[in-house]
Design an enzyme around this catalytic site. Structure first.
Site, PDB file in Angstrom:
ATOM      1  N   PHE A   1      29.756  55.318  95.501  1.00  0.00           N
ATOM      2  CA  PHE A   1      29.852  54.448  94.339  1.00  0.00           C
ATOM      3  C   PHE A   1      31.272  54.193  93.885  1.00  0.00           C
ATOM      4  O   PHE A   1      31.506  53.577  92.873  1.00  0.00           O
ATOM      5  CB  PHE A   1      29.021  55.043  93.200  1.00  0.00           C
TER       6      PHE A   1
ATOM      7  N   VAL B   1      37.043  58.787  94.275  1.00  0.00           N
ATOM      8  CA  VAL B   1      37.120  59.961  93.414  1.00  0.00           C
ATOM      9  C   VAL B   1      38.527  60.542  93.485  1.00  0.00           C
ATOM     10  O   VAL B   1      39.081  60.727  94.571  1.00  0.00           O
ATOM     11  CB  VAL B   1      36.121  61.054  93.862  1.00  0.00           C
TER      12      VAL B   1
ATOM     13  N   LYS C   1      35.742  59.781  88.864  1.00  0.00           N
ATOM     14  CA  LYS C   1      35.144  58.818  89.786  1.00  0.00           C
ATOM     15  C   LYS C   1      35.236  57.431  89.170  1.00  0.00           C
ATOM     16  O   LYS C   1      34.829  57.228  88.029  1.00  0.00           O
ATOM     17  CB  LYS C   1      33.686  59.217  90.024  1.00  0.00           C
TER      18      LYS C   1
ATOM     19  N   ASP D   1      20.065  60.289  96.650  1.00  0.00           N
ATOM     20  CA  ASP D   1      21.082  60.285  97.694  1.00  0.00           C
ATOM     21  C   ASP D   1      21.506  61.710  98.031  1.00  0.00           C
ATOM     22  O   ASP D   1      22.682  62.049  98.004  1.00  0.00           O
ATOM     23  CB  ASP D   1      22.274  59.411  97.273  1.00  0.00           C
TER      24      ASP D   1
END
Ligand SMILES: *[C@@H]1O[C@H](CO)[C@@H](O)[C@H](O)[C@H]1NC(C)=O
Ligand SMILES: *[C@@H]1O[C@H](CO)[C@@H](O)[C@H](O)[C@H]1NC(C)=O
Ligand SMILES: *[C@@H]1O[C@H](CO)[C@@H](O)[C@H](O)[C@H]1NC(C)=O
Length: 665
Positions: free
Chosen positions: A357, A360, A375, A472
């Site tokens: 996503f 980081v 993040k 996930d």
């Protein structure tokens, strides 16, 4: 002559101390208004400041601290089990809503706590000693971290504990206001000094715990009462004192004064005027006087006008989006500037990885020097953001020792920054295949990691107030803390893609190789699809092989499940893993884990165990259902329990190209 004087002095001293010595034998009494001259046994991080302030822990992680009266007291019915004590404490957390464990007042048979784990259990127990009668520990805990294992009610409570941290009685921190005739809540993490009274009466076997903000007299109603026969808990020689610990998040725990009286009388009152001051603590939400507000306004006008061009430039750089509705969520909001500075301007050097996503970064918060992972998640502006922030805020309340803790967030245009606890050992995928990096990444560690991931999923699926589907689960989302404990990360993030994306395309979020077959068909993530991914991860950890790999020297993909299945059909399932040669590998455990992994990867969701069943199987509390690939046909009609290779390829690995948005590589 000189001899006579010495003798006389000696007799005088003897006479002088005699009554006290006798007194001290059956009952004991002491009072510290500040700890300057206190004769106490300190260990771990505990220290006494020159001004008399006793600091148990500081902002360092994984600390333990113990402070005890140096001699054991006589705690037998023949003398006295009744006692009364009062003390003043303050807890200053590193981050507003998250903190170390808290402080416990303790009666203990021993001063030796070296077996206890730092970072857990108030520095009193380890996971094997907890709950043991032979501990002879009684405690009153001020608990500022919620641990589901101990059925903690919240992260701001007081509890009465016997040999364990599952409290006999507990209540949210509060006090009874006699003036207003009602209970008022207290925030243990407010960094404000508070006073607590603990009274135990031997004959009625009644323990009462009362608290109040510092300065108020003892309220007429206690916060907690419980019946405990202490003579069945403590030994006749018992130490009395305090214990505290910090975990992956820390707090400064302070004691300002302590009075203790044994024998049925109320503890002598502390002289509040003599208590040491607390060090300067960041003021949160303190109201400013009108004068200082005016001064501030004048000053800021001056600063703004004199440096307006510079300011405008800076403002652009650190610009954030903040909307009114965000205030209703309690999640800590960080300023972009702090995060920018923490990560040295999101420097490439601080990049920890690029997850599904977003990127980081490692950072050190300027205010507290806390190490964090930041993040950066990009999102489309407009719809969905509010729901997402709501969800993030609720995820921020999740606490489990196998989850990466979300600390807070920050919002910018098209971008969301999530701040997590930093995991020094990075992610599991870095260790699984290359043995060279981590020589002691043993079977034992692997087994513990599987167990940790399962516990985290159990918490998300069943133990929290609502069901959280992770969506996930995979090696790169399993992070490792300083002690190589598994911490599942990225939970809930998949939802952003549900809320924010174009409704015409149904995106399956997840990672190829870990996707349950029904997920690609129906597109609906469930706890069973998480169990499938967990099964795949389990096989991966147990075999040191990735779910899908290329055969050396060719383009042929091989599938881990096929490989394990093949070995199983030959009745030697452990041959699927080279780890069977590892020195500490327990063959039974390896076999169990491989079979459990296969069961979780069953193509039919209803045939998979729930994560709770998986945890029971890992704990040895229940046995694996009898299943062999050979008699699968017999037990399941014409439904094979595990498909043969060609089927497995499509069923397990579901690479239908139209529906998978491959995020998270
Ligand atoms: C906290 O205390 C420990 C142990 O006394 C010490 O090693 C550490 O440097 C201290 N940390 C901070 C941040 O003051
Ligand atoms: C746990 O603590 C007990 C004593 O309290 C000790 O005997 C035992 O060895 C410890 N276990 C571990 C794993 O440290
Ligand atoms: C507490 O326990 C002791 C030992 O079991 C027993 O002798 C005593 O009577 C108990 N006290 C009360 C008040 O029940």
């Amino acid at each position: 002559m000189a001899f006579n004087i010495i003798l006389l002095n000696f007799v005088a001293i003897l006479l002088w101390t005699l009554p006290f010595t006798v007194f001290a034998q059956d009952t004991k009494k002491f009072i510290y208004n500040g700890f300057q001259e206190a004769n106490l046994h300190l260990d771990g991080a505990a220290t006494i400041h020159p001004n008399g302030l006793l600091q148990l822990t500081n902002f360092s992680k994984q600390l333990k601290a113990h402070v005890f009266h140096p001699d054991p007291l006589e705690f037998s019915s023949s003398s006295s089990l009744s006692f009364s004590t009062t003390w003043v404490f303050a807890i200053n957390p590193e981050i507003q809503t998250f903190s170390g464990q808290g402080i416990a007042f303790v009666l203990s048979a021993s001063l030796d706590f070296h077996h206890s784990l730092p970072g857990y259990d108030f520095g009193l127990f380890n996971r094997s000693s907890i709950g043991n009668f032979s501990n002879h520990i009684f405690a009153v805990e001020l608990d500022t971290a919620q641990d589901v294992d101990f059925r903690d009610i919240n992260s701001n409570h007081v509890g009465i504990d016997v040999n364990s941290l599952i409290s006999d009685a507990s209540a949210s921190a509060a006090y009874y206001s006699d003036a207003e005739s009602q209970n008022k809540s207290l925030n243990l993490l407010s960094a404000k000094p508070m006073q607590i009274w603990i009274d135990y009466h031997e004959t009625s076997i009644l323990i009462q715990v009362t608290m109040a903000p510092l300065g108020l007299p003892k309220p007429s109603r206690p916060l907690l009462t419980s019946h405990i026969n202490l003579s069945e808990v403590v030994l006749s020689k018992t130490y009395v004192g305090f214990s505290s610990s910090t975990g992956s998040l820390a707090s400064s725990h302070y004691l300002l004064g302590w009075s203790f009286t044994q024998g049925g009388q109320e503890a002598e009152s502390l002289d509040l005027s003599k208590l040491p001051p607390l060090p300067h603590i960041r003021n949160r939400g303190k109201k400013l006087s009108v004068g200082s507000v005016i001064m501030l306004v004048i000053l800021s006008v001056m600063v703004i006008t004199s440096a307006s061009s510079y300011y405008v430039k800076r403002r652009k750089k650190y610009e954030e989006v903040f909307e009114d509705w965000e205030q209703e969520y309690l999640l800590q909001r960080f300023s972009y500037k702090d995060l920018y500075n923490a990560t040295k301007g999101f420097k490439e050097k601080e990049l920890l990885g690029a997850g599904g996503f977003g990127k980081v970064y490692r950072g050190i918060l300027p205010s507290s020097e806390l190490e964090v992972a930041v993040k950066r998640v990009s999102h489309r502006s407009g719809q969905g953001v509010r729901e997402f922030v709501a969800e993030i805020a609720s995820l921020g309340k999740l606490r489990h020792r196998n989850l990466v803790q979300l600390l807070g967030y920050c919002r910018r245009k098209q971008e969301l920054l999530l701040v997590y606890d930093y995991m020094p050992n990075l992610s599991l995928d870095k260790y699984l295949y290359d043995d060279g990096i981590m020589p002691n990444f043993s079977w034992h560690t692997r087994f513990r990691i599987i167990h940790g991931v399962a516990s985290a999923l159990l918490y998300l699926h069943e133990e929290w107030e609502q069901v959280v589907v992770h969506r996930d689960v995979k090696a790169s989302n399993v992070l490792l803390d300083a002690d190589m404990n598994a911490r599942l990360g990225d939970f809930g993030l998949a939802r952003l893609y549900d809320h924010g994306t174009n409704p015409q395309t149904t995106h399956v979020v997840g990672t190829v190789g870990y996707l349950a077959p029904e997920l690609t068909r129906k597109g609906k993530a469930t706890t069973a699809t998480d169990v499938f991914s967990f099964g795949m991860l389990t096989l991966e950890i147990a075999c040191g092989r990735s779910p899908i790999s290329l055969q050396s020297g060719s383009n042929v993909e091989t599938y881990l499940v096929d490989w394990v299945d093949e070995c199983w059909r030959k009745e030697v399932i452990i041959e699927a893993s080279y780890l069977r040669f590892e020195r500490n590998c327990v063959a039974e455990e390896l076999e169990l884990v491989l079979k459990l992994g296969m069961l979780c990867c069953h193509p039919k969701p209803e045939a998979r165990p729930s994560i709770r069943q998986a945890v029971h199987i890992l704990n040895g509390d229940s046995v694996l259902p009898e299943m062999l690939p050979f008699d699968a046909k017999a037990t399941h009609g014409d439904q094979t329990l595990f498909p043969v290779s060609s089927q497995a390829t499509s069923a397990y690995c579901a690479h239908s190209s139209d529906s998978i948005l491959e995020v998270g590589r």
